[in-house]
Design an enzyme around this catalytic site. Structure first.
Site, short mmCIF file in Angstrom:
data_model
loop_
_atom_site.label_atom_id
_atom_site.label_comp_id
_atom_site.label_asym_id
_atom_site.label_seq_id
_atom_site.Cartn_x
_atom_site.Cartn_y
_atom_site.Cartn_z
CG HIS A 64 -0.30 0.29 2.63
ND1 HIS A 64 0.69 -0.95 2.76
CD2 HIS A 64 -0.22 0.60 3.62
CE1 HIS A 64 0.84 -0.56 4.04
NE2 HIS A 64 0.61 0.92 4.98
CG HIS A 66 0.12 4.74 5.27
ND1 HIS A 66 -0.30 4.12 5.51
CD2 HIS A 66 -0.82 5.32 5.36
CE1 HIS A 66 -1.37 4.41 6.01
NE2 HIS A 66 -1.74 5.03 5.00
CG ASP A 68 5.41 2.33 7.05
OD1 ASP A 68 4.11 3.22 6.17
OD2 ASP A 68 5.34 1.95 8.02
CG HIS A 69 4.04 -0.70 3.86
ND1 HIS A 69 4.63 -1.77 4.44
CD2 HIS A 69 3.75 0.03 5.42
CE1 HIS A 69 4.03 -2.00 5.30
NE2 HIS A 69 4.25 -0.99 6.24
#
Length: 313
Positions: A64, A66, A68-69
């Protein structure tokens, strides 16, 4: 000899990097294929730190949008170009990802000597997003604040082994051996059916790795994850912060363990820890009260998916 199916953990922190942890990323090796699951900030450095060659990666799967990914993905792509990559790179992720990456490449005047191939995931249904001769990957809808999918990495291959004595006895042509290993019966010229059970013996069960991150506790995942060999499930909070987990659409360690227990997973890896936990051992202890085969996903460690010597009983 059975080929390795392994996962090297590169990042286990949720939201932000910490002194001891990096954002989400995992390196998967299966049958000579190499892929990334998520690509948070610092993934390149982690690959180098643990001696994992970025140019071997053929597929990147993003759960996804966000940061941090996936914030490590633009840097990974441009570094691949600087080091002379020519093989295509397949990127699987949300529909908006391609436009964002291509805009960054154009605006930074980056010129790639290889093709970027994008495959869109859908957050409302299970879907096979990649199929090869040795593995396939399915996207799994997760319940998070924005569209999000987990991934099932499945080994592909025959699960039966030839009984050569029986094949000789029934004069099976060599060119039919592959079909028989995949489960086919043999039909003689006279129409007699020689059943597959007579021609094969039990072989290795195809192994499955489940990558489930950034989701609220969701029992609809249980049938999807049934009997996976190893499950990675987020455990952002300890259970005393259940209200915060629910508010932010995350899971607690006990909830992750409950999913593992109910789906019959053989092993459970916990990660995606909140920065409030410098030491994750209390979360692991909580999880083991529900599912004894839970362990912490430790950055730099490699975990097998299924056992090399395991044969079905």
């Amino acid at each position: 000899m059975r080929k390795p199916f392994e996962v090297t953990v590169l990042g286990t922190s949720s939201a932000t990097p910490t002194k001891y942890r990096h954002p989400s990323s995992q390196f998967v090796r299966l049958e000579g294929n190499y892929m990334l699951l998520d690509c948070g900030e610092g993934t390149q450095r982690q690959l180098a730190r643990y001696g994992l060659k970025m140019q071997r990666i053929s597929h990147v799967f993003i759960t996804h949008l966000h940061g941090d990914h996936y914030f490590g993905l633009p840097g990974l792509i441009t570094s691949m170009a600087l080091f002379g990559r020519v093989e295509p790179l397949v990127i699987v992720g949300p529909p908006l990802l391609e436009g964002m990456i291509r805009m960054l490449l154009v605006d930074s005047d980056a010129h790639l000597p290889f093709d970027l191939q994008f495959v869109e995931t859908q957050s409302n249904r299970i879907e096979t997003v990649i199929e090869t001769e040795s593995f396939e990957v399915q996207s799994v809808p997760l319940q998070h604040r924005i569209p999000c999918t987990g991934f099932l990495v499945r080994e592909v291959g025959p699960q039966r082994k030839l009984n050569l004595d029986a094949c000789f006895k029934y004069s099976i042509p060599v060119e039919r051996y592959d079909d028989i290993k995949w489960g086919s019966d043999y039909v003689t010229a006279s129409g007699e059916v020689v059943s597959n059970e007579l021609l094969t013996i039990s072989g290795y069960k195809n192994r499955v790795y489940a990558y489930i991150t950034d989701t609220i506790y969701d029992e609809s995942l249980i049938p999807i994850l049934k009997d996976v060999d190893r499950l990675y499930h987020e455990a952002t909070f300890a259970h005393d912060r259940l209200a915060r987990a629910t508010e932010t659409f995350h899971s607690t360690a006990i909830q992750a363990a409950e999913i593992a227990r109910q789906c019959g997973a053989k092993q459970l890896l916990l990660g995606h820890f909140s920065a409030r936990y410098q030491d994750a051992s209390p979360l692991i202890e909580e999880a083991r009260t529900v599912f004894p085969y839970a362990e912490e996903a430790i950055e730099g460690q490699t975990y097998s998916v299924g056992l090399l010597e395991e044969l079905p009983g």
